[in-house]
Design a protein around this motif. Structure first.
Motif, PDB file in Angstrom:
ATOM      1  N   MET A  81     -25.231  -0.298  35.210  1.00 60.58           N
ATOM      2  CA  MET A  81     -26.058   0.645  34.955  1.00 60.58           C
ATOM      3  C   MET A  81     -26.409   1.965  36.048  1.00 60.58           C
ATOM      4  O   MET A  81     -25.230   1.589  36.934  1.00 60.58           O
ATOM      5  CB  MET A  81     -27.169  -0.337  36.462  1.00 60.58           C
ATOM      6  CG  MET A  81     -28.087   0.618  37.199  1.00 60.58           C
ATOM      7  SD  MET A  81     -29.018  -0.801  37.683  1.00 60.58           S
ATOM      8  CE  MET A  81     -27.914  -1.755  38.450  1.00 60.58           C
ATOM      9  N   GLN A  82     -26.386   3.050  35.633  1.00 62.45           N
ATOM     10  CA  GLN A  82     -26.089   4.431  35.998  1.00 62.45           C
ATOM     11  C   GLN A  82     -27.154   4.576  37.395  1.00 62.45           C
ATOM     12  O   GLN A  82     -28.093   4.414  36.853  1.00 62.45           O
ATOM     13  CB  GLN A  82     -25.909   5.750  35.063  1.00 62.45           C
ATOM     14  CG  GLN A  82     -25.082   6.118  34.647  1.00 62.45           C
ATOM     15  CD  GLN A  82     -24.593   7.230  34.431  1.00 62.45           C
ATOM     16  OE1 GLN A  82     -25.895   7.090  32.834  1.00 62.45           O
ATOM     17  NE2 GLN A  82     -24.219   7.945  34.186  1.00 62.45           N
ATOM     18  N   MET A  83     -26.649   5.155  38.126  1.00 64.88           N
ATOM     19  CA  MET A  83     -27.899   5.111  39.440  1.00 64.88           C
ATOM     20  C   MET A  83     -27.616   7.057  39.714  1.00 64.88           C
ATOM     21  O   MET A  83     -25.393   6.904  39.855  1.00 64.88           O
ATOM     22  CB  MET A  83     -27.291   4.182  40.753  1.00 64.88           C
ATOM     23  CG  MET A  83     -28.397   2.666  40.211  1.00 64.88           C
ATOM     24  SD  MET A  83     -28.599   2.153  41.058  1.00 64.88           S
ATOM     25  CE  MET A  83     -26.822   1.641  41.600  1.00 64.88           C
ATOM     26  N   PRO A  84     -28.073   7.867  40.451  1.00 66.04           N
ATOM     27  CA  PRO A  84     -28.300   8.649  40.774  1.00 66.04           C
ATOM     28  C   PRO A  84     -26.636   8.528  42.375  1.00 66.04           C
ATOM     29  O   PRO A  84     -27.229   7.958  42.926  1.00 66.04           O
ATOM     30  CB  PRO A  84     -29.728   9.335  41.476  1.00 66.04           C
ATOM     31  CG  PRO A  84     -30.136   8.382  41.707  1.00 66.04           C
ATOM     32  CD  PRO A  84     -29.093   7.349  40.866  1.00 66.04           C
ATOM     33  N   ASN A  85     -26.831  10.169  42.657  1.00 66.15           N
ATOM     34  CA  ASN A  85     -25.676   9.962  43.994  1.00 66.15           C
ATOM     35  C   ASN A  85     -26.887   9.437  45.568  1.00 66.15           C
ATOM     36  O   ASN A  85     -26.160   9.155  46.623  1.00 66.15           O
ATOM     37  CB  ASN A  85     -25.522  11.319  44.035  1.00 66.15           C
ATOM     38  CG  ASN A  85     -23.664  11.196  43.010  1.00 66.15           C
ATOM     39  OD1 ASN A  85     -23.691  10.468  43.058  1.00 66.15           O
ATOM     40  ND2 ASN A  85     -23.527  12.618  42.950  1.00 66.15           N
ATOM     41  N   GLU A  86     -27.877  10.325  45.087  1.00 65.03           N
ATOM     42  CA  GLU A  86     -28.707  10.136  46.305  1.00 65.03           C
ATOM     43  C   GLU A  86     -29.593   8.609  45.606  1.00 65.03           C
ATOM     44  O   GLU A  86     -29.055   8.217  45.217  1.00 65.03           O
ATOM     45  CB  GLU A  86     -30.032  10.352  46.024  1.00 65.03           C
ATOM     46  CG  GLU A  86     -30.958  11.729  46.772  1.00 65.03           C
ATOM     47  CD  GLU A  86     -31.537  10.883  47.958  1.00 65.03           C
ATOM     48  OE1 GLU A  86     -32.165  11.873  48.772  1.00 65.03           O
ATOM     49  OE2 GLU A  86     -31.503   9.968  47.656  1.00 65.03           O
ATOM     50  N   ASN A 140     -34.482   6.824  34.107  1.00 66.31           N
ATOM     51  CA  ASN A 140     -35.654   7.922  33.560  1.00 66.31           C
ATOM     52  C   ASN A 140     -36.227   8.907  34.120  1.00 66.31           C
ATOM     53  O   ASN A 140     -36.682  10.158  33.564  1.00 66.31           O
ATOM     54  CB  ASN A 140     -35.118   7.583  32.138  1.00 66.31           C
ATOM     55  CG  ASN A 140     -34.307   7.233  30.783  1.00 66.31           C
ATOM     56  OD1 ASN A 140     -33.133   7.788  31.840  1.00 66.31           O
ATOM     57  ND2 ASN A 140     -34.344   6.267  30.311  1.00 66.31           N
ATOM     58  N   SER A 141     -37.149   7.646  35.250  1.00 61.75           N
ATOM     59  CA  SER A 141     -37.578   8.907  35.759  1.00 61.75           C
ATOM     60  C   SER A 141     -37.445   9.199  37.138  1.00 61.75           C
ATOM     61  O   SER A 141     -39.236   9.874  38.006  1.00 61.75           O
ATOM     62  CB  SER A 141     -38.891   7.565  36.408  1.00 61.75           C
ATOM     63  OG  SER A 141     -39.096   6.585  34.880  1.00 61.75           O
ATOM     64  N   ILE A 142     -36.093   9.583  37.377  1.00 60.66           N
ATOM     65  CA  ILE A 142     -35.887  10.335  39.110  1.00 60.66           C
ATOM     66  C   ILE A 142     -36.569  11.989  38.577  1.00 60.66           C
ATOM     67  O   ILE A 142     -36.742  11.870  37.426  1.00 60.66           O
ATOM     68  CB  ILE A 142     -34.317  10.626  38.786  1.00 60.66           C
ATOM     69  CG1 ILE A 142     -33.577   9.277  39.302  1.00 60.66           C
ATOM     70  CG2 ILE A 142     -34.175  11.544  40.709  1.00 60.66           C
ATOM     71  CD1 ILE A 142     -33.920   8.258  40.172  1.00 60.66           C
ATOM     72  N   GLY A 143     -37.785  12.083  39.880  1.00 62.30           N
ATOM     73  CA  GLY A 143     -38.016  13.110  39.755  1.00 62.30           C
ATOM     74  C   GLY A 143     -39.328  12.850  39.179  1.00 62.30           C
ATOM     75  O   GLY A 143     -40.333  14.068  39.358  1.00 62.30           O
ATOM     76  N   GLN A 144     -39.968  12.392  38.537  1.00 59.67           N
ATOM     77  CA  GLN A 144     -41.402  12.153  37.993  1.00 59.67           C
ATOM     78  C   GLN A 144     -41.795  10.732  39.312  1.00 59.67           C
ATOM     79  O   GLN A 144     -41.373  10.479  39.305  1.00 59.67           O
ATOM     80  CB  GLN A 144     -41.182  11.382  36.480  1.00 59.67           C
ATOM     81  CG  GLN A 144     -39.759  11.672  35.666  1.00 59.67           C
ATOM     82  CD  GLN A 144     -40.570  12.342  34.572  1.00 59.67           C
ATOM     83  OE1 GLN A 144     -41.371  11.838  33.924  1.00 59.67           O
ATOM     84  NE2 GLN A 144     -39.187  12.846  33.844  1.00 59.67           N
ATOM     85  N   LEU A 145     -43.310  11.297  38.594  1.00 57.53           N
ATOM     86  CA  LEU A 145     -44.541  10.428  38.858  1.00 57.53           C
ATOM     87  C   LEU A 145     -44.589   9.256  38.362  1.00 57.53           C
ATOM     88  O   LEU A 145     -44.620   8.743  37.396  1.00 57.53           O
ATOM     89  CB  LEU A 145     -45.719  11.351  38.478  1.00 57.53           C
ATOM     90  CG  LEU A 145     -46.570  12.147  39.567  1.00 57.53           C
ATOM     91  CD1 LEU A 145     -48.201  11.647  39.357  1.00 57.53           C
ATOM     92  CD2 LEU A 145     -47.054  11.603  41.080  1.00 57.53           C
ATOM     93  N   VAL A 146     -44.765   8.362  39.003  1.00 62.03           N
ATOM     94  CA  VAL A 146     -44.954   6.326  39.367  1.00 62.03           C
ATOM     95  C   VAL A 146     -46.147   6.151  39.823  1.00 62.03           C
ATOM     96  O   VAL A 146     -46.268   6.397  41.111  1.00 62.03           O
ATOM     97  CB  VAL A 146     -43.347   5.751  39.623  1.00 62.03           C
ATOM     98  CG1 VAL A 146     -42.246   6.094  38.138  1.00 62.03           C
ATOM     99  CG2 VAL A 146     -42.994   5.965  40.511  1.00 62.03           C
TER     100      VAL A 146
END
Lengths: 76, 76, 76, 76, 76, 76, 76
Positions: C1-6, D14-20
């Motif tokens: 699972m890849q996760m963002p740095n933040e 894939n939803s980073i930065g998007q509305l959920v």
């Protein structure tokens, strides 16, 4: 995390053979003599009695009580 | 995850021997003097009192309170 | 699972010393200044206030709040 | 147990930065922009709004939402 | 403990790309096409629909459903 | 802790291909033919039927039932 | 943590083949002969009977009872 030498489970250790009152989730209490316990707070109780509003409801004899339902154990 | 040097459990460590108010799930509170605690937030309380709506309901004496039922511990 | 740095806990890390509003299970909220937190989301709060329907109900002072009851922490 | 290359958490990635829209236990929903998440499904949400029956109830700003209360996360 | 070669999660593995009906705690059901799953029974569902008493209540699109709320997954 | 050679999960192992009645939390029962199980008591059931007060409510076909909701599995 | 040689699970070990009464969460009791148990307190019961207010409600035969729902096991 620094913790004192005294540990909460010492209360159980020092209560072996003594009367305790155990409050459980769901408004139920058990009173009896503590025989043994383990790290999950499972306890074996002799002469166990189920109480409702502080009054004796049922004599249960010897029981194994699951630690997960315990709110607190009070020394009587 | 970077965390500050100060840790939440320091509150318990610094409260040994002092009065605390512990709010539990199910609208129940315990007030008393904290004797010891462990990593599961299990706490041993002396002169424990059960409170209902801020009023004394029952004197419990010395108790072992299971951490899993705690909402918060407040320094009194 | 890849996760963002933040990472989500960065919100807590960046809120040390600031006012937060913490919504708990059971329709209860705590407002106060966050002092520290740990990996279980246990948080130490200064000047903690219990709110009901957004109104001040009780001043709690300094508390240790158990992470397991938290729904969300909002930066005020 | 054989599992496909695609993994459920990819939806978050894939939803980073998007509305959920996030449905929580206890008939509560949160709508907002997902900033980050971790392996416990804890999520940081920007411009978070609490919804009741699909209507805006409260603007929450930036929040850390505990994964354990989530029923589902829907891509809006 | 001896277990058969067939494993319960095979049902999920064999249902990728197919319609499933997922019953959740709290009298809620989700119907949709299963895209992926993990060992916690978290599932990604496409064309997800929320059902109430077997009737369509809301179209949810693509969702990540938390495994902990699932009672059962039925192959439609 | 000394335990007998016989183990509770043997009941599941010996019931593969047989009819079982599974009582779930929340007053719900499932009857069907057990296909497989795992160490979390997750079970795959064929010809599953949902029962209410012992009467057939819904035919579910083949399902994956999450172990965490099970109260007991009875051999029919 | 020092614990006595006697352990709570000894009660189960010494009750193999004997009648027990098991109180479950949600005001339900099971009476029957204990066949085996494991470290999660899962128990296999023969001639199991479901009781309501101490009266026989249903004969269940042989069952596998999940430990997580148990409040206590009483030796009859």
């Amino acid at each position: 995390m620094q913790m004192p030498n005294e540990r909460p489970f010492d209360l159980l250790n020092n209560s072996i053979g003594q009367l305790v009152l155990i409050r459980l989730k769901g408004n139920m209490s058990i009173r009896g003599r503590i025989v043994s316990f383990d790290a999950h707070m499972n306890v074996k109780i002799e002469n166990a009695e189920e109480l409702e509003d502080g009054e004796l409801k049922t004599k249960l004899g010897t029981i194994l009580l699951r630690g997960g339902n315990i709110i607190f154990v009070a020394v009587v």
